[in-house]
Each structure stands twice: as C-alpha cells, then as structure tokens.
Design a protein around this motif. Structure first.
Motif, PDB file in Angstrom:
ATOM      1  N   LEU A 159       3.006  10.449 -13.239  1.00 17.44           N
ATOM      2  CA  LEU A 159       1.777  11.119 -13.666  1.00 17.44           C
ATOM      3  C   LEU A 159       0.973  11.595 -12.460  1.00 17.44           C
ATOM      4  N   LEU A 166       5.445  12.457 -19.681  1.00 14.29           N
ATOM      5  CA  LEU A 166       5.064  13.685 -18.970  1.00 14.29           C
ATOM      6  C   LEU A 166       4.949  14.856 -19.941  1.00 14.29           C
ATOM      7  N   GLY A 217       1.349  15.085 -19.534  1.00 11.70           N
ATOM      8  CA  GLY A 217       1.460  15.570 -18.164  1.00 11.70           C
ATOM      9  C   GLY A 217       0.279  16.457 -17.794  1.00 11.70           C
TER      10      GLY A 217
END
Lengths: 582, 554
Positions: free
Chosen positions: A396, A430, A434
């Motif tokens: 992240l 993600l 994300g």
C-alpha cells in the motif's frame, strides 16, 4: 447521543419491574442485541426468570407473561405466528427492533385468535451497542458478506440490513440528520441515498425537537483508509480484539495453553466490568502497572480476610464475601488476558512487527523498510498472518514507488511456506483500496507541521514509536468540525450542493455527528473518537460500522469477496499487479 | 507591525500575546468603515472611565473579554464587503503568523472559525439585529470565582472571564467554550436564536440534549383493529361451518339408519342430495394432490370430500388431513324407541381447527394455581421489605447522629422495625425455599423455580447483610444505658440474645452455602477461610444457647 443508555432504556421498558413472572423470547439477532447491553442478573431483577429462543421447542407455561423481542424478519414473524397459533403462555407483549411491515403485522394479527397479544410496539434497538459511542451491525462473514459482485457493489441483503440498522440508530438517538458521503465510494453513496429515502418515507417518526445545528450523518468507506485495520493496536480493548477476537462481548480463550476451565469463555464488555471500562483505552505499557495495582488490591483484601479474630471481623467477611468473590473472578480474568497478550507479544515478536508497521504507515524510507521487512518475514517467530500484513502494508505504501519489490516479496512469502491464497489477498487489497481507489492520500502528512496544523489541538500526537499512526478519520473529523469538509469530496445525499441553507450548516460547528464506516470500523478509531470528545467539549460523536474489524477479519473478508468478483477481461489480478510493479 | 493602534488601546491587558489575539478579534468583529475614528473613540473612553465601553452602541462592559465577546456577538452585522481590503489582507496575514495560529489553537476559542458562523445568522434575522438580553448578567464583585464547580478559579484581570449568556453567571474563559442559540429573553431557541457563548451547564441542560429515551411507535391499536377484522371473518366462517354441520347432521338423522336392500340406490342418492345441499363439492378431476400433505392421489391414497367445505383431501390416518367424526344425536323426545343415533361427518383439517378454536376459545386463567400463590407470597414479602427498609434507615440515621443522643422511644421504634424486618427476611427465605422445592415434573418449571430462588438469594444478600452490622452500634449504647447487675437476664436481654442467635444462624447458613459454592468452583483457599468462619460461628451459637437456656431455666 448515548447509544448504551438508549438501548438500556428500551429494554427496561420491555421488561418492567412489576413483579409478574416473565419469560423473554428472542430470535438469533435480538439475543445478541440484548446480551450486549443487559446482563442475566439485571433481567432476573426484573422478574425475567426464563430467556429462550422463539425458534426453540418450549413447554406450555400458562402462568407466565411472555415478552417477545424480535427483528421483524419474515422468519421471525412466521415463528411468532406459529407460537400464537399454539400459545405456550398466558399473555404476550410483542416488541420489534425495527419497523415492521404491514403484512408482517397482519400475519401476527391473523394468528392471534385467542387475543393474547396485548401490546405491539416498535422499538429501535437494531444495532449491537459496544459502548456509548460505538456500534456495529455485525455484517460479517461467515453470516453475511457485505460485498456484492464487484468491489463497488453491495450485497443486496447487506445493504438492506445496513439501511435498517442505521435508521434504527437514528431513531434511537432521536436525530434527523443531514447526510453526507465520501464521493469516491459507490457503496457509501448508495447507502447514503437509501438511508435518505427511508428517513423521507418515515417522516412522521422523525419528528424530533429541533437542534441548534442539524446533526450530521457521514458515510465513509473503509477503502480510503486500508492502513488502520492492518496495524497492530496497543490499547487494551483493541489489542484483545486484534490478538484474541472479541465476539459480541465474549472472548474465546480455549486455545490458550494451560487455561483454567472456567476461563475458556469470558465476557468482556464495558457494561458488566468496571475495571475493563476504566481501562479500555489504556495502552499496553500502562496496563501492566494497572493490573499490578489491581492484583495488589485483591491481595490486600485476601490478607484482611484471613485475619479473622472477632465476630466483627467475621461479619465483615460475610458481608464482603460476594463482592470479594466477584473481585477474585475479575482479577483472574484480567490477569489471564494480559498475560496471554504479553505471551503473544513475546512469542510472535510483535514489538518488532509493530515498529515496522508504524514505520511503513508513517515514514517514507523505502530502502530501510525493505531491509527490515525482508529480515522479519524470514523470522520463524513471526506468524504467517503478520507477514502477509507487513507485505500488504508495504504494498500500500510503496505502490507508486518505481523501485518497489512487491512481487518479489510475495514470491518470497510463498517460498517461505505461506499458503498462496493468503498472499493473493495483497493484490485484492491493492485492487480495492490501492492509491487509484482512494480519495485522500493517507501518507500525505509527512511533515510534522502539516500534521500539527490539520489535527485537533490537544490530541496527543506521537506518544511512542508504536502508536505514531493516526487514522484518516482524524483528519476528516477535524475538517468537518471546522466546517472545511469539501463539498465536492463529501456531497450531500439529497443532491443539494449549493442550497443556501446547507451552506449555513457547513459553516456552523456541528454539535452532533454520526459517522458510519462502510466496510467496518476499528477499535483504534473508537479510541480516536474518545480522545476527540475529550478535547472538544460540546461536540458529540457516535461511530458505527458494518462490523468491528481486526486485521484478520479485514483480509478474510476481502479474500472471500474476491472469490465472487470477476477479474477484468484478459487480466488476472496477478497480471495487473505485475503490470503495476513493472 | 500592522496593528499598532489597537495594541496601544488595549495596553491594560497583561500578556502581550493575549492582546494581539484580542486585537485580532476586534478587527474581525467590530471594525466600522472608518476604523481611524473608532480607535480614537475607544482610547478616549478608556482614559475617561477606566471601564470598557462598546464603541458602537456605547454599552458599558466590565471586562475586556466581555467587550470582545459583545463585539463578536452583537456587532457582526457589519457587511464583510465593507471591510477595507488592506484589513482583509492583514487579517489573512495575521492568521498565518505562527504565534497567532498556535495561540489560536491553544486557547481553542476558534475566533476565526466562529465569527463567520455568527455573521451568517444575519441572513435569517431581520436587519436591526435583535440582541440577547443582559439584564440577568451578574456583575463581578472583588472576590469573584469561576462558577464551574470543578474550577472555582479566582477571576481577575489576569484570568480572562465573562458571563454565560444564558444563566448570566461568571466563568473563566476556559469554561465558556460552548455556543448555542438563544432567543432575546436568553432562553434556548434552536431555530431562530442568536449564537451566544454559554457555560457547560446551560449547554448540556438544554431540553432534549441528554435525552436517552429513543423514539418508539406503538402499533397496538392498529394491531387490535387488524386482529378484530381477522377474528370477525373467522367467526363468520366458523358460523357458516357450524350451520352447515347442523344442517348436515339434522338431515342425515332423518334418514333411516339402515335402509332395506331395495332402497339402497335411492338412499345413496338421498345422501348425495343432502351433501350437495350443504355445500357443492369440488370436482375430483381438477385436483391432483392433497391440499394439506401435498401428495399425489393414487389407488392407495384416495380422494375424499370434506363435508363442510367441499374440498378434496386425502384421508391418511398418519397426517389426519381429514377424518370421520362421529356425532351423537340425542333425540329430544323419546317418542320412538330409537337409541341415540350417530352420524359420521368427514371433516378436513382446517374446518376442524376452526370449529375447535370456537369450542376452546379462551381458557380460564390459571392464577389460582398453588405455585402462583406461593410466588405471590414471595413478592408480597419482597414489597413489604422494600417499603420498610427506607424507614429503618432513616431512623438509624437519626440514631447515629452524634449531636443528639438517641431517646428511648426512638431506640424502641428502631428495635421494633428491625425485628419486623428480620422476621420478614426469614419468612421471605422460607417462601423462596418453598418455591425452589415446589413439586413438578416439568423441566422448564424446575428451571423457573431455580431462577426465582437465585434471584431471592441475591435479594437477601443485598438487603439483609447490611442490616446485620447495624445493631452493633446501638446495642452497645443500650448496654451502657441499661446495664443491670442482675444475674438473671432481663426480658429485654433475652430478646436481644434471641436476635443475635437468629443473626448468627442466618450467617451460618450462608457460610455453608458459600462453602458449597466454593467447592463447586474449586476455590480451596476460600474454603479454608470459610470453614474457620463456620467453626467460630458454631462456637458463638452454642455460647448464646447456653446463656439463653440458663435464663429460661432460671
């Protein structure tokens, strides 16, 4: 704005202290709702001598008065109708935890041939109350998954449940709010508009006393702050939840080595346990010394109880004994909990893990973080879940860094024996949360100054290296309270963006705020709310979420949900990830 | 320095930072188009009277902070556009000055944030801005303290202070951080009020602010209406079925019971006629499955018609979808030699239920069952104890008052009540035990009795135990007052000894219970202490019994 008091008032009203023999009949969900806020002995004091489930087989007891408290779901209403066709008890009072449909009411009326129902009342206790300012709707796996067929879709059932739960919360608190939501989240928008519609539809119910400033209901999406649920918290309640899992106010300790049989399943709610209530937000270091004081206090009592020389001593002993026994049970409970926590901290080298987590969350130091990360995930002490968490945090944080090693690290995890389905959740994370999916950059507060300026004054910032991170919620709330929450990022659910009246309400400091986090809330954020209300007298905040997250639950939920999402054509998650990494 | 003049004006304030701050608020709130003249007039008023006078409305103020707040609250109607642009710029600049920003945050008065809020009110209120009355404001005396109970700080020029606009009391600025809307008579008016600064007490005691009773909606009347219509339609149906039944039975009973062989055909025709006259039958070929058990009809599962509703059902004895019910007819006059005749009627499940529910409508209440009576006794004692206890406590308080020595009547009264309480406790205990041991077959009933008993034990523990350490303080007093050297015991002493004995017996019983509980939960350290306790109690009891026995024999 006290959820706990409101829920208890409801239950007190349901079971009056009138001396009549009573049985309380509940369904699966109301059992949880009641048990979070009312104890067995409190029920006994109100002559509720039996508590049973509506869907159980029961004996006929015509001399009992029956209090029925159900969620008005089809199933519960059907069960109640069946009960009324063949009634077991002499009189029925029916309470529902939410608005009951017309057909549901008809169904019950039709079944009540013998005219045994003397009361039908809608109460609005449709949420699990954890503390006066925290509630959860318990929309979690395995019961109910909140995601639908894609990361931006609701599971329709979960959406209904959430709408009903929030509607009930508003009615319990007697608030008719203006509703705002995070503009980048489709799920928050949808829920906001559903709630708006239901408030409109139930207008006669929402006829409350006007307030100085309209209360604000703010819908946020977990995906804008995926970091907070992944970090290891260091306050008592949050830590117990993260490491041992608090489920509806109970903790299952049966996996703890050498556990005494009576401590396998313990109750841990603020309501029933004054020591816990005092120390819910205490950090782990201070907790150690508080526990020690508690044990000393107990030992002093034991000592004085051993020195019984006169009748007077004895009388005192007999009087103190019930209190003493309660104390002894509570002391051993908390000592067990804390020693189990510290055993885990030690054996899973959580201090090192947490230090790296905080560094990943708060500092920008790629090379150093990577080095620490590589050494930690090769350590045998660190659990698989912690390793996945660390790599997820790394992914992240350094998603946009051209030199990132996300793919290498994920492969390293697999070669180290972490199951592949566990590591796959990183790419799901993600995809859902994300950088491209987020409204704000949670990593933006790089300089001390910007942090100091944006934050609340008087909130303790950096306490130590393990608790540097502040949830994104802190920024959002400070904007909201200062009237600086941007209209384009947080629009109104009724669609009005520039109506004069709403501009007025943005400028005035809000006095009552209800925040609902789609995708689950954390105890860390509850702590934040607690701190803010200490420094900002006059502002009351209630926090709620679809569930109360711990890192494992958060990742499990994503994993479960991703199984039913179709990956975009031509690309698997893995390919897209490598795309981004390359 | 862009604000030299205000700084000079407000030179009386002690802290230099404080006055930069207040100066800012002046600029924000009170600057009129000709700021030059305003400032000079302000200087002169201060020189003349050493009190603060509002430069706009000439109202007198007692303190600097009050003046500032007055300016913020009352004179915010200056249109923002009227502010000279240099002023706006300098204010903007001042906002960014680190010291001001920091102070602003520290003091948390949020002057910059709130003044636009108050100015927005003007869009709602008519132009000559109404003011919240100040008639009730308290004037500071020499030795004034902050009215916040937790604060009580001495208020002086060093500790800025002001009035709560609602209650009018004086507070230090730390406890005047709340803002709410007040009407002109200083009462809370959430809709059209003027934003004013108030204290915490006024803020939180607004009506509805601490309300913890949630909304609710009673559907009882709607429900009873629905139920009434449902029941009415069911009654109707039941009536109809009943009529059909009587018609069927009457007609059938008129037929000879056993037709001769030559009349078989006409007989069955007649039967059919009667059946059809009661209710037309459903056609066989339309129905493939039984409407209750949903099984397909076949040779083994034959079709039958309910004689009351005419619907096709099966007659499986396992599901009881329809059964033949024999109805005996007692002839009214025994003119014929006919014995009571029976007619059998085939009825489906539903018709049977509707007719049955009519028969067994509401059963008589069971309130006179012996168990309920026992429970009533228990609750009566409980109510009695709860009523008596506060009286006893009040008496005891009067007795333990050091200043006034207790008189005899009071002592006597207290003794009487205590005895009464002890008696009811004993009886309560007996009643609870009776409930626990009430004979029953039912598991649920047993559970119920156990819960009632558990509750009664905890009631005793909370209410009786505090009672027991109380007599000590006045029994000693009594001992000193009525000490008599007689060898035999006076009646009074016998009574007191008896009481002691009762108390001790009760304790012994409790200790025993506790030992049992401790055994169950394996708390052996507790058991040791408890057993020692029990032994000592036994000792004491036997001593007392000896004494009592002596006196009785003597």
């Amino acid at each position: 704005m006290d959820l706990l008091a409101a829920a208890q008032t409801y239950i007190r009203q349901m079971v009056p202290d009138d001396g009549s023999l009573k049985i309380l009949l509940l369904d699966a969900e109301t059992t949880q709702i009641v048990s979070m806020v009312f104890s067995q002995s409190q029920l006994l004091q109100r002559q509720v001598y039996l508590v049973d489930r509506l869907d159980n087989n029961r004996e006929k007891m015509k001399h009992l008065k029956c209090i029925v408290f159900i969620r008005p779901t089809q199933e519960s209403i059907r069960n109640l109708a069946q009960e009324l066709y063949a009634p077991c008890y002499g009189e029925y009072h029916v309470y529902t935890s939410n608005i009951i449909s017309k057909s549901g009411l008809e169904q019950i009326a039709e079944a009540d041939d013998l005219e045994l129902v003397t009361k039908v009342i809608e109460l609005f206790a449709d949420q699990l109350v954890v503390s006066p300012s925290l509630f959860s709707l318990n929309i979690t796996i395995p019961r109910l998954l909140e995601f639908g067929s894609s990361p931006t879709q609701w599971n329709p059932q979960a959406l209904d449940r959430a709408t009903q739960g929030i509607l009930a919360t508003l009615l319990a608190l007697k608030k008719k709010p203006v509703i705002r939501y995070q503009s980048n989240s489709e799920r928050a928008r949808k829920l906001a508009s559903y709630v708006q519609q239901s408030v409109q539809a139930e207008r006669p119910l929402f006829d409350f006393r006007a307030s100085d400033t309209p209360p604000i209901l703010l819908f946020l999406d977990r995906k804008n702050d995926p970091v907070t649920p992944l970090l290891l918290p260091w306050t008592y309640q949050a830590m117990v939840h993260e490491l041992l899992n608090i489920q509806n106010g109970t903790v299952d300790l049966s996996n703890v080595p050498d556990i005494r049989p009576e401590l396998k399943q313990i109750v841990l709610t603020e309501e029933s346990d004054p020591f816990f209530k005092r120390n819910v937000f205490l950090n782990f270091g201070d907790l150690g010394s508080t526990i020690k004081d508690y044990v000393d206090h107990f030992q002093a009592k034991t000592q004085s109880n051993k020195q019984i020389e006169s009748i007077a001593d004895m009388k005192r002993f007999v009087e103190d004994y019930p209190e003493f026994r309660r104390l002894s049970g509570n002391v051993s409970k908390h000592v067990t909990l804390v020693s189990e926590l510290s055993r885990k901290v030690e054996s899973e080298s959580l201090l090192d893990v947490s230090e790296l987590e905080q560094s990943l969350a708060c500092n920008d130091a790629h090379n150093q973080d990577l080095k620490t990360l590589q050494s930690l995930i090769q350590s045998s002490k660190v659990t698989d879940d912690a390793k996945v968490r660390l790599v997820a945090l790394y992914a992240l944080r350094y998603e946009g860094n051209p030199n990132n090693q996300i793919r290498v690290l994920m492969e390293l995890l697999v070669t180290l024996g972490v199951p592949k389905e566990k590591t796959d959740v990183i790419s799901t994370l993600l995809r859902v949360a994300g950088a491209s999916q987020r409204l704000h950059d949670p990593y933006s507060s790089d300089s001390i100054f910007s942090r100091a300026r944006s934050g609340f004054t008087g909130l303790k910032g950096v306490e130590n290296v393990y608790t540097q991170h502040l949830p994104l919620l802190e920024k959002i709330l400070s904007w909201l309270i200062k009237g600086k929450l941007r209209m384009d990022q947080y629009p109104y659910a009724d669609g009005s963006t520039s109506v004069p009246q709403s501009t007025v309400s943005t400028k005035e400091r809000p006095q009552d705020i209800i925040v609902f986090m789609v995708g689950g809330v954390t105890y860390e954020e509850a702590l934040l709310i607690h701190k803010i209300s200490e420094t900002m007298p006059g502002v009351r905040i209630v926090l709620g979420g679809t569930s109360i997250l711990r890192s494992q639950l958060y990742l499990d939920q994503l994993r479960e949900a991703s199984a039913q999402w179709q990956t975009p054509a031509g690309h698997t998650a893995r390919e897209r990830l490598s795309h981004r990494v390359a | 320095m862009d604000r030299p003049k205000p700084r000079r004006v407000l030179g009386t304030a002690e802290k230099p930072y404080e006055d930069t701050l207040t100066a800012n608020s002046h600029l924000m709130g009170a600057v009129s188009p000709s700021s030059e003249s305003l400032l000079s007039s302000e200087t002169s008023t201060i020189n003349e009277t050493e009190r603060f006078v509002c430069p706009i409305c000439n109202e007198e103020m007692v303190s600097l902070a009050q003046l500032n707040r007055h300016l913020d609250d009352a004179h915010t109607d200056v249109p923002t556009s009227a502010k000279p642009s240099w002023l706006k710029k300098s204010v903007a600049k001042a906002r960014q000055l680190p010291t001001v920003a920091a102070l602003n945050r520290l003091s948390r008065l949020d002057l910059f944030d709130e003044s636009p809020a108050s100015s927005t009110d003007d869009t709602r209120t008519p132009s000559p801005a109404p003011e919240v009355t100040r008639a009730h404001w308290k004037l500071p005396s020499d030795n004034e303290k902050c009215s916040q109970p937790s604060c009580r700080k001495k208020l002086s020029i060093r500790t800025p202070f002001g009035n709560c606009a609602c209650c009018g009391n004086l507070y230090c600025t730390n406890h005047l951080k709340f803002r709410m809307r007040l009407a002109q008579d200083a009462t809370h008016d959430p809709q059209n009020g003027i934003w004013s600064t108030v204290c915490e007490i006024c803020y939180t005691s607004r009506p509805g602010y601490m309300d913890s009773t949630g909304a609710q909606k009673s559907l009882t009347s709607a429900f009873s209406k629905l139920r009434a219509t449902a029941i009415a339609s069911k009654r109707l149906e039941a009536n109809r079925l009943e009529n059909r039944l009587t018609r069927y039975v009457e007609n059938m009973s008129l037929l000879p019971s056993k037709p001769p062989f030559y009349a078989r055909l006409t007989y069955s025709n007649k039967v059919h006629e009667i059946e059809q006259s009661v209710v037309p039958w459903e056609k066989d070929q339309d129905i493939a499955v039984c409407r209750y058990c949903s099984r397909n009809f076949s040779i083994s599962l034959r079709k039958h018609h309910c004689r009351l509703c005419g619907q096709v059902v099966c007659s499986d004895s396992a599901t009881n979808c329809s059964i033949d019910i024999d109805i005996q007819i007692v002839p009214e006059a025994a003119t014929e030699k006919n014995d009571p005749k029976t007619v059998s009627v085939r009825m489906c499940k539903r018709c049977r239920m509707i007719l049955n529910s009519r028969v067994s409508s509401r059963k008589s209440s069971t309130s006179d069952s012996p168990f309920l009576r026992a429970y009533m006794v228990l609750t009566q004692f409980q109510v009695g104890i709860k009523d008596t206890l506060p009286r006893f406590e009040a008496l005891l308080e009067a007795l333990s008052d050091e200043s006034a020595p207790p008189n005899k009547e009071q002592l006597h009264e207290a003794k009487k009540i205590r005895q009464k309480l002890l008696d009811s406790f004993t009886q309560y205990d007996i009643a609870a035990k009776r409930i626990l041991n009430f004979p029953t077959q039912s598991e649920t009933q047993k559970k119920l009795q156990k819960s009632i008993y558990a509750q009664s034990v905890s009631f005793l523990q909370t209410h009786m135990l505090p009672l027991q350490n109380l007599p000590k303080n006045f029994s000693s007093q009594r001992a000193s007052s009525t000490a008599s050297p007689e060898p035999g015991l006076s009646e009074e002493q016998v009574v007191s000894l008896r009481q002691k004995l009762i108390v001790l017996e009760e304790q012994k019983f409790m200790v025993k219970e506790m030992i049992n509980n401790a055994r169950k939960s394996r708390q052996f350290d507790a058991i040791a202490a408890l057993e020692q306790n029990g032994a000592e109690l036994d000792n004491e009891i036997s001593k007392l019994q000896l004494q009592l026995g002596n006196s009785v024999s003597a």
